[in-house]
Structure formats: C-alpha cells, structure tokens
Design a protein around this motif. Sequence first.
Motif, PDB file in Angstrom:
ATOM      1  N   ALA A  75       0.836  -1.207   0.000  1.00 33.93           N
ATOM      2  CA  ALA A  75       0.000   0.000   0.000  1.00 33.93           C
ATOM      3  C   ALA A  75       0.868   1.253   0.000  1.00 33.93           C
ATOM      4  O   ALA A  75       0.571   2.233  -0.706  1.00 33.93           O
ATOM      5  N   ALA A  76       1.951   1.240   0.786  1.00 31.23           N
ATOM      6  CA  ALA A  76       2.862   2.390   0.812  1.00 31.23           C
ATOM      7  C   ALA A  76       3.519   2.581  -0.553  1.00 31.23           C
ATOM      8  O   ALA A  76       3.671   3.711  -1.034  1.00 31.23           O
ATOM      9  N   ALA A  77       3.902   1.479  -1.190  1.00 36.05           N
ATOM     10  CA  ALA A  77       4.497   1.570  -2.525  1.00 36.05           C
ATOM     11  C   ALA A  77       3.492   2.120  -3.528  1.00 36.05           C
ATOM     12  O   ALA A  77       3.851   2.918  -4.404  1.00 36.05           O
ATOM     13  N   ALA A  78       2.225   1.719  -3.387  1.00 35.49           N
ATOM     14  CA  ALA A  78       1.190   2.214  -4.295  1.00 35.49           C
ATOM     15  C   ALA A  78       0.977   3.707  -4.107  1.00 35.49           C
ATOM     16  O   ALA A  78       0.813   4.453  -5.081  1.00 35.49           O
ATOM     17  N   GLN A  79       0.979   4.168  -2.851  1.00 40.23           N
ATOM     18  CA  GLN A  79       0.841   5.599  -2.585  1.00 40.23           C
ATOM     19  C   GLN A  79       2.006   6.377  -3.190  1.00 40.23           C
ATOM     20  O   GLN A  79       1.832   7.440  -3.783  1.00 40.23           O
ATOM     21  N   THR A  80       3.202   5.832  -3.034  1.00 35.40           N
ATOM     22  CA  THR A  80       4.379   6.469  -3.617  1.00 35.40           C
ATOM     23  C   THR A  80       4.253   6.521  -5.137  1.00 35.40           C
ATOM     24  O   THR A  80       4.558   7.542  -5.767  1.00 35.40           O
ATOM     25  N   ALA A  81       3.803   5.426  -5.725  1.00 31.92           N
ATOM     26  CA  ALA A  81       3.677   5.360  -7.180  1.00 31.92           C
ATOM     27  C   ALA A  81       2.659   6.365  -7.706  1.00 31.92           C
ATOM     28  O   ALA A  81       2.820   6.905  -8.804  1.00 31.92           O
ATOM     29  N   ARG A  82       1.607   6.626  -6.905  1.00 36.26           N
ATOM     30  CA  ARG A  82       0.624   7.609  -7.355  1.00 36.26           C
ATOM     31  C   ARG A  82       1.227   9.010  -7.387  1.00 36.26           C
ATOM     32  O   ARG A  82       0.896   9.826  -8.240  1.00 36.26           O
ATOM     33  N   SER A  83       2.093   9.322  -6.424  1.00 35.79           N
ATOM     34  CA  SER A  83       2.739  10.630  -6.406  1.00 35.79           C
ATOM     35  C   SER A  83       3.902  10.694  -7.379  1.00 35.79           C
ATOM     36  O   SER A  83       4.162  11.723  -8.000  1.00 35.79           O
ATOM     37  N   PHE A  84       4.623   9.576  -7.486  1.00 37.67           N
ATOM     38  CA  PHE A  84       5.830   9.519  -8.315  1.00 37.67           C
ATOM     39  C   PHE A  84       5.764   8.237  -9.134  1.00 37.67           C
ATOM     40  O   PHE A  84       6.301   7.200  -8.738  1.00 37.67           O
ATOM     41  N   PRO A  85       5.062   8.260 -10.277  1.00 31.27           N
ATOM     42  CA  PRO A  85       4.761   7.039 -11.023  1.00 31.27           C
ATOM     43  C   PRO A  85       5.977   6.207 -11.414  1.00 31.27           C
ATOM     44  O   PRO A  85       5.852   5.016 -11.653  1.00 31.27           O
ATOM     45  N   LEU A  86       7.142   6.829 -11.501  1.00 34.81           N
ATOM     46  CA  LEU A  86       8.320   6.090 -11.943  1.00 34.81           C
ATOM     47  C   LEU A  86       9.233   5.700 -10.789  1.00 34.81           C
ATOM     48  O   LEU A  86      10.420   5.436 -10.990  1.00 34.81           O
ATOM     49  N   ALA A  87       8.676   5.649  -9.579  1.00 32.24           N
ATOM     50  CA  ALA A  87       9.491   5.301  -8.412  1.00 32.24           C
ATOM     51  C   ALA A  87      10.132   3.927  -8.569  1.00 32.24           C
ATOM     52  O   ALA A  87      11.287   3.717  -8.190  1.00 32.24           O
ATOM     53  N   ALA A  88       9.393   2.978  -9.107  1.00 30.91           N
ATOM     54  CA  ALA A  88       9.937   1.627  -9.272  1.00 30.91           C
ATOM     55  C   ALA A  88      11.105   1.625 -10.250  1.00 30.91           C
ATOM     56  O   ALA A  88      12.063   0.867 -10.078  1.00 30.91           O
ATOM     57  N   VAL A  89      11.043   2.485 -11.266  1.00 26.33           N
ATOM     58  CA  VAL A  89      12.161   2.583 -12.205  1.00 26.33           C
ATOM     59  C   VAL A  89      13.386   3.137 -11.489  1.00 26.33           C
ATOM     60  O   VAL A  89      14.513   2.676 -11.674  1.00 26.33           O
ATOM     61  N   GLY A  90      13.161   4.140 -10.624  1.00 24.67           N
ATOM     62  CA  GLY A  90      14.261   4.678  -9.831  1.00 24.67           C
ATOM     63  C   GLY A  90      14.889   3.619  -8.947  1.00 24.67           C
ATOM     64  O   GLY A  90      16.119   3.562  -8.793  1.00 24.67           O
ATOM     65  N   ALA A  91      14.060   2.756  -8.341  1.00 27.34           N
ATOM     66  CA  ALA A  91      14.583   1.676  -7.516  1.00 27.34           C
ATOM     67  C   ALA A  91      15.428   0.721  -8.341  1.00 27.34           C
ATOM     68  O   ALA A  91      16.482   0.239  -7.900  1.00 27.34           O
ATOM     69  N   ARG A  92      14.982   0.451  -9.556  1.00 27.29           N
ATOM     70  CA  ARG A  92      15.751  -0.435 -10.444  1.00 27.29           C
ATOM     71  C   ARG A  92      17.081   0.206 -10.825  1.00 27.29           C
ATOM     72  O   ARG A  92      18.121  -0.472 -10.850  1.00 27.29           O
ATOM     73  N   TYR A  93      17.059   1.503 -11.123  1.00 22.52           N
ATOM     74  CA  TYR A  93      18.307   2.192 -11.434  1.00 22.52           C
ATOM     75  C   TYR A  93      19.295   2.054 -10.282  1.00 22.52           C
ATOM     76  O   TYR A  93      20.494   1.860 -10.500  1.00 22.52           O
ATOM     77  N   ASN A  94      18.797   2.165  -9.055  1.00 23.87           N
ATOM     78  CA  ASN A  94      19.666   2.072  -7.889  1.00 23.87           C
ATOM     79  C   ASN A  94      20.264   0.683  -7.768  1.00 23.87           C
ATOM     80  O   ASN A  94      21.458   0.519  -7.482  1.00 23.87           O
ATOM     81  N   ARG A  95      19.453  -0.338  -8.006  1.00 24.65           N
ATOM     82  CA  ARG A  95      19.933  -1.721  -7.908  1.00 24.65           C
ATOM     83  C   ARG A  95      20.963  -2.019  -9.000  1.00 24.65           C
ATOM     84  O   ARG A  95      21.970  -2.702  -8.755  1.00 24.65           O
ATOM     85  N   GLU A  96      20.716  -1.508 -10.196  1.00 30.47           N
ATOM     86  CA  GLU A  96      21.669  -1.722 -11.285  1.00 30.47           C
ATOM     87  C   GLU A  96      22.986  -0.994 -11.003  1.00 30.47           C
ATOM     88  O   GLU A  96      24.061  -1.499 -11.338  1.00 30.47           O
ATOM     89  N   PHE A  97      22.898   0.173 -10.394  1.00 31.09           N
ATOM     90  CA  PHE A  97      24.100   0.907  -9.994  1.00 31.09           C
ATOM     91  C   PHE A  97      24.925   0.062  -9.029  1.00 31.09           C
ATOM     92  O   PHE A  97      26.150  -0.058  -9.176  1.00 31.09           O
ATOM     93  N   LEU A  98      24.269  -0.544  -8.040  1.00 31.93           N
ATOM     94  CA  LEU A  98      24.979  -1.398  -7.092  1.00 31.93           C
ATOM     95  C   LEU A  98      25.718  -2.512  -7.821  1.00 31.93           C
ATOM     96  O   LEU A  98      26.892  -2.790  -7.520  1.00 31.93           O
ATOM     97  N   GLY A  99      25.067  -3.159  -8.753  1.00 32.17           N
ATOM     98  CA  GLY A  99      25.716  -4.243  -9.479  1.00 32.17           C
ATOM     99  C   GLY A  99      26.955  -3.775 -10.230  1.00 32.17           C
ATOM    100  O   GLY A  99      28.000  -4.430 -10.197  1.00 32.17           O
ATOM    101  N   ARG A 100      26.853  -2.633 -10.895  1.00 34.97           N
ATOM    102  CA  ARG A 100      28.009  -2.126 -11.644  1.00 34.97           C
ATOM    103  C   ARG A 100      29.143  -1.733 -10.692  1.00 34.97           C
ATOM    104  O   ARG A 100      30.322  -1.940 -11.006  1.00 34.97           O
ATOM    105  N   VAL A 101      28.775  -1.177  -9.549  1.00 34.80           N
ATOM    106  CA  VAL A 101      29.793  -0.788  -8.564  1.00 34.80           C
ATOM    107  C   VAL A 101      30.554  -2.002  -8.066  1.00 34.80           C
ATOM    108  O   VAL A 101      31.797  -1.997  -8.002  1.00 34.80           O
ATOM    109  N   VAL A 102      29.841  -3.051  -7.711  1.00 34.95           N
ATOM    110  CA  VAL A 102      30.510  -4.240  -7.172  1.00 34.95           C
ATOM    111  C   VAL A 102      31.388  -4.881  -8.236  1.00 34.95           C
ATOM    112  O   VAL A 102      32.505  -5.332  -7.951  1.00 34.95           O
ATOM    113  N   ARG A 103      30.931  -4.913  -9.460  1.00 30.63           N
ATOM    114  CA  ARG A 103      31.768  -5.463 -10.533  1.00 30.63           C
ATOM    115  C   ARG A 103      33.015  -4.614 -10.735  1.00 30.63           C
ATOM    116  O   ARG A 103      34.112  -5.150 -10.948  1.00 30.63           O
ATOM    117  N   PHE A 104      32.863  -3.292 -10.661  1.00 28.90           N
ATOM    118  CA  PHE A 104      34.033  -2.416 -10.764  1.00 28.90           C
ATOM    119  C   PHE A 104      35.009  -2.680  -9.624  1.00 28.90           C
ATOM    120  O   PHE A 104      36.231  -2.795  -9.834  1.00 28.90           O
TER     121      PHE A 104
END
Length: 271
Positions: free
Chosen positions: A31-60
């Motif tokens: 429900a909290a994620a849904a509320q966030t998504a209503r205010s910021f529809p691309l929040a999940a994309v931002g979360a994915r960007y963050n996770r992908e950043f972590l992967g690239r950092v660890v590989r580096f």
Amino acid sequence: MSEPAEPTVAAAARVYDYMLGGTHNYAVDRAAAAQTARSFPLAAVGARYNREFLGRVVRFLTGAGIRQFLDLGSGIPTAGNVHEIAQAEDPAARVVYVDYEREAVELGQRILGGNPNATAIRADLREPEDVLSRAGLLDFGEPVAVLMISVLHFITDDEQARDVVRKYVGRLVPGSYLALSHLTWAGGRAGTLQRETSHVYNNTVAESLAIRDVEQVASFFTGLELVEPGLVPLPDWRPDDPDYVPDEDDVPRQVGVGGVGRTRLDVSSDL
C-alpha cells in the motif's frame, strides 16, 4: 502456534523489496508503494536504477581487486546481492551485510547459512564503533569497500550523516573504497513529484526521509578521490551499454546520484 500478526506500519526495506519485484513484503508495504507510485509514477524505475548501480559498482570494485565488502543498510536480500556478484569473481570474497530490521537480517542469515565468506548482522549503521567491532569476517588491515547504497537519506541530520561516514572511512586503509547512492533534489516537474513522494513516504513508512542536493551528497566524499565519472545520476555511472546516451527527460534519472571514492594510496595516486 499461530502465525505472527502482519505489521501495521510499512518498512523501507520491504517497500524497496516490493518495488524490485521481491516477495518479502506485506500488504502495508504494498500500500505504501502504491501511494508512492501515485505521487511519483516512476518510483519503481528509480529503484531499479539504484539496484543496477549497485551491481556495476561491485563489478568495478572486484575488478579493482577488492575482496572485502561492508554493505550498510543492506535491506532484504533480493536477486543480484553483493556476495553473488563478488563471489562469482572470487569465491573467497568476504561480505558483511548490516541492517537494523530484524526480518531483513534473519532472511539474510538463512540465505547465507552455507556460505562461510558472507554473513548478516543486525546493527545500527549510525553506531560505527559497534558495527566495526562486530564485522569480524573482514580484515580492516586490508582494503575494504564500504557500501552505503540508498541508505544515508534515512539519517536526516546532516552533521550526523557526515560524522557517520567519516568514522567508517577513518577505519579504511589506503586503496579502500566508499560507494554510495543518494536521493537528490530534481528541478521542474520532477522536483514537484519528488516533494509529493517525500511527503507520502514520511507519513506512511516508519523511517523518515531526507533528500539532499548534489553538493551535500558530494561532501560525503571529502578526503577521497572520486572514481570517474564522479558523482552522477545513477544510470550515468559506468553504464554497461557502450552506446548509452543520458536522457535528460528521464525523471527517475534526475532524482538519484551515485559515486565511488577511493582512499589515497599516496599523494601522487591517479585513478
């Protein structure tokens, strides 16, 4: 024995887990994620960007020879964890996950039960002395990478946040690294959406959220050498796609920055 009651307040780690497609979350988190998504529809994309950043950092970092990782505020284990990436390069790589949410730590301990080179401990990252004293799997006489991925915005006091970072970095030997990502204020429509999101988040999730400007985030790297390309929007940090071109209209790209800093090997070291 009856099942424990579901939590009535959302938790940041579980909300993040849900946004990444994980299963370790409850109705209140969704429900909290849904509320966030209503205010910021691309929040999940931002979360994915963050996770992908972590992967690239660890590989580096593994490519740079780092074999020890302290992951602060690691959250609930989901696909692409630090130990999976680092140990694919070297099974002897050691990882200590730190989180203060009991559920996240217990899940991590179960997942890592057969892994002698990775562990999860329950501790508060705001207490560096306690965390460092319990991270016995790591040898701080050798280079270590401290990871603060999407976690410093939960320390809302600016001076406390800087002091916490200084204490961890102060224990690192030359050739160690600090990697972090952080929410930062965006302009225009992105900024309006972000303010709405911050209000919703702070009123529905147990943790408060502090969004800082790029200069404030950069101050966490004081005394360190920033690895190229410096402190940049998350998708822009060493993208895997050689043909990647930044999209200035990509809202999630504008609200999170990340970077990696290295402790100096000597006064003339070059990155």
